[in-house]
Design a protein around this motif. Sequence first.
Motif, PDB file in Angstrom:
ATOM      1  N   GLN A 121      34.066  50.678  31.881  1.00  0.00           N
ATOM      2  CA  GLN A 121      33.065  50.063  32.745  1.00  0.00           C
ATOM      3  C   GLN A 121      32.944  48.564  32.472  1.00  0.00           C
ATOM      4  OE1 GLN A 121      29.555  52.375  31.981  1.00  0.00           O
ATOM      5  NE2 GLN A 121      29.952  53.792  33.693  1.00  0.00           N
ATOM      6  N   ALA A 122      32.981  48.184  31.195  1.00  0.00           N
ATOM      7  CA  ALA A 122      32.892  46.767  30.847  1.00  0.00           C
ATOM      8  C   ALA A 122      34.109  46.009  31.364  1.00  0.00           C
ATOM      9  CB  ALA A 122      32.776  46.606  29.337  1.00  0.00           C
ATOM     10  N   GLN A 123      35.279  46.619  31.256  1.00  0.00           N
ATOM     11  CA  GLN A 123      36.503  45.981  31.759  1.00  0.00           C
ATOM     12  C   GLN A 123      36.431  45.828  33.275  1.00  0.00           C
ATOM     13  OE1 GLN A 123      40.087  48.185  31.041  1.00  0.00           O
ATOM     14  NE2 GLN A 123      41.391  46.423  31.416  1.00  0.00           N
ATOM     15  N   MET A 124      35.928  46.827  33.965  1.00  0.00           N
ATOM     16  CA  MET A 124      35.805  46.760  35.422  1.00  0.00           C
ATOM     17  C   MET A 124      34.812  45.667  35.823  1.00  0.00           C
ATOM     18  SD  MET A 124      36.840  47.740  38.335  1.00  0.00           S
ATOM     19  CE  MET A 124      37.710  49.255  38.147  1.00  0.00           C
TER      20      MET A 124
ATOM     21  N   THR B 106      44.776  46.284  44.704  1.00  0.00           N
ATOM     22  CA  THR B 106      43.743  47.293  44.902  1.00  0.00           C
ATOM     23  C   THR B 106      44.141  48.588  44.193  1.00  0.00           C
ATOM     24  OG1 THR B 106      44.704  48.205  46.915  1.00  0.00           O
ATOM     25  CG2 THR B 106      43.190  46.323  47.174  1.00  0.00           C
ATOM     26  N   ILE B 107      43.209  49.539  44.121  1.00  0.00           N
ATOM     27  CA  ILE B 107      43.518  50.819  43.488  1.00  0.00           C
ATOM     28  C   ILE B 107      44.540  51.599  44.303  1.00  0.00           C
ATOM     29  CG2 ILE B 107      41.351  51.016  42.215  1.00  0.00           C
ATOM     30  CD1 ILE B 107      40.304  52.828  44.429  1.00  0.00           C
ATOM     31  N   GLY B 108      44.724  51.222  45.556  1.00  0.00           N
ATOM     32  CA  GLY B 108      45.743  51.852  46.392  1.00  0.00           C
ATOM     33  C   GLY B 108      47.109  51.199  46.258  1.00  0.00           C
ATOM     34  N   GLY B 109      47.187  50.115  45.470  1.00  0.00           N
ATOM     35  CA  GLY B 109      48.459  49.454  45.243  1.00  0.00           C
ATOM     36  C   GLY B 109      48.774  48.338  46.224  1.00  0.00           C
ATOM     37  N   MET B 110      47.808  47.926  47.009  1.00  0.00           N
ATOM     38  CA  MET B 110      48.035  46.861  47.978  1.00  0.00           C
ATOM     39  C   MET B 110      47.717  45.511  47.336  1.00  0.00           C
ATOM     40  SD  MET B 110      46.440  46.297  51.774  1.00  0.00           S
ATOM     41  CE  MET B 110      44.788  46.308  51.163  1.00  0.00           C
ATOM     42  N   TYR B 111      48.558  44.519  47.601  1.00  0.00           N
ATOM     43  CA  TYR B 111      48.355  43.168  47.095  1.00  0.00           C
ATOM     44  C   TYR B 111      47.760  42.315  48.200  1.00  0.00           C
ATOM     45  CZ  TYR B 111      51.239  44.666  43.238  1.00  0.00           C
ATOM     46  OH  TYR B 111      51.725  45.339  42.157  1.00  0.00           O
ATOM     47  N   ALA B 112      46.768  41.488  47.833  1.00  0.00           N
ATOM     48  CA  ALA B 112      46.096  40.663  48.834  1.00  0.00           C
ATOM     49  C   ALA B 112      45.485  39.444  48.158  1.00  0.00           C
ATOM     50  CB  ALA B 112      45.014  41.476  49.542  1.00  0.00           C
ATOM     51  N   LEU B 113      45.061  38.492  48.993  1.00  0.00           N
ATOM     52  CA  LEU B 113      44.347  37.306  48.516  1.00  0.00           C
ATOM     53  C   LEU B 113      42.869  37.463  48.810  1.00  0.00           C
ATOM     54  CD1 LEU B 113      46.588  34.300  49.615  1.00  0.00           C
ATOM     55  CD2 LEU B 113      46.040  35.006  47.303  1.00  0.00           C
ATOM     56  N   VAL B 114      42.030  37.058  47.877  1.00  0.00           N
ATOM     57  CA  VAL B 114      40.583  37.117  48.069  1.00  0.00           C
ATOM     58  C   VAL B 114      40.176  35.957  48.968  1.00  0.00           C
ATOM     59  CG1 VAL B 114      38.341  36.999  46.935  1.00  0.00           C
ATOM     60  CG2 VAL B 114      40.238  38.193  45.821  1.00  0.00           C
TER      61      VAL B 114
ATOM     62  N   LYS C  13      33.989  46.175  45.784  1.00  0.00           N
ATOM     63  CA  LYS C  13      34.492  45.541  44.565  1.00  0.00           C
ATOM     64  C   LYS C  13      35.170  46.564  43.647  1.00  0.00           C
ATOM     65  CE  LYS C  13      31.482  41.538  44.228  1.00  0.00           C
ATOM     66  NZ  LYS C  13      30.463  40.855  43.411  1.00  0.00           N
ATOM     67  N   GLY C  14      34.723  47.797  43.719  1.00  0.00           N
ATOM     68  CA  GLY C  14      35.316  48.848  42.891  1.00  0.00           C
ATOM     69  C   GLY C  14      36.745  49.187  43.278  1.00  0.00           C
ATOM     70  N   ALA C  15      37.180  48.747  44.455  1.00  0.00           N
ATOM     71  CA  ALA C  15      38.544  49.027  44.903  1.00  0.00           C
ATOM     72  C   ALA C  15      39.559  48.055  44.318  1.00  0.00           C
ATOM     73  CB  ALA C  15      38.618  48.977  46.433  1.00  0.00           C
ATOM     74  N   ILE C  16      39.085  47.034  43.614  1.00  0.00           N
ATOM     75  CA  ILE C  16      39.985  46.055  43.001  1.00  0.00           C
ATOM     76  C   ILE C  16      40.410  46.579  41.631  1.00  0.00           C
ATOM     77  CG2 ILE C  16      40.273  43.667  42.252  1.00  0.00           C
ATOM     78  CD1 ILE C  16      39.804  44.074  45.293  1.00  0.00           C
ATOM     79  N   ALA C  17      41.707  46.823  41.485  1.00  0.00           N
ATOM     80  CA  ALA C  17      42.221  47.338  40.213  1.00  0.00           C
ATOM     81  C   ALA C  17      42.520  46.212  39.239  1.00  0.00           C
ATOM     82  CB  ALA C  17      43.475  48.174  40.438  1.00  0.00           C
ATOM     83  N   ALA C  18      43.021  45.076  39.732  1.00  0.00           N
ATOM     84  CA  ALA C  18      43.386  43.981  38.837  1.00  0.00           C
ATOM     85  C   ALA C  18      43.361  42.654  39.574  1.00  0.00           C
ATOM     86  CB  ALA C  18      44.784  44.213  38.276  1.00  0.00           C
ATOM     87  N   VAL C  19      42.971  41.632  38.840  1.00  0.00           N
ATOM     88  CA  VAL C  19      43.074  40.259  39.329  1.00  0.00           C
ATOM     89  C   VAL C  19      44.329  39.693  38.687  1.00  0.00           C
ATOM     90  CG1 VAL C  19      41.989  37.991  39.399  1.00  0.00           C
ATOM     91  CG2 VAL C  19      40.578  40.045  39.530  1.00  0.00           C
TER      92      VAL C  19
END
Length: 133
Positions: free
Chosen positions: A24-27, A42-50, A72-78
Amino acid sequence: MNLIIIIVPLLMMFLLFRSQKKRQAQMQNTQSSLQPGAGVRTIGGMYALVKAVNDETVELEVAPGVVAHYTKGAIAAVLEPLEYDAIINGRPAEDEAVEDSAEDAAVDADADEKPLSLSKDEAKADAEAPESK
């Protein structure tokens, strides 16, 4: 013996809750680091720009001129800018230049060598008369 039966489940629960708090802290750190212009996965594996960050949602540009809204919860990694560019556009230009020069050197080295033959007759002839360099 009865004490072990009580302690083991409590220890397991403690470890499970601890790992969940770390996730949770990492998220939360990931969500707080969202800024316009950042590349994300995203958690679905899609790459996008904010494009924009709102209270609960993020606007992502998934293709030029196409903006979609995600929680925001759908973002897996920045992603780092170089990593995002490497994924979206292929390899960075400096990697291509290094590989191209290595390929040119390999081609030049191969040009001096005789083509490889699997023929037994040629192998015997090569063994009997070695080339002088």
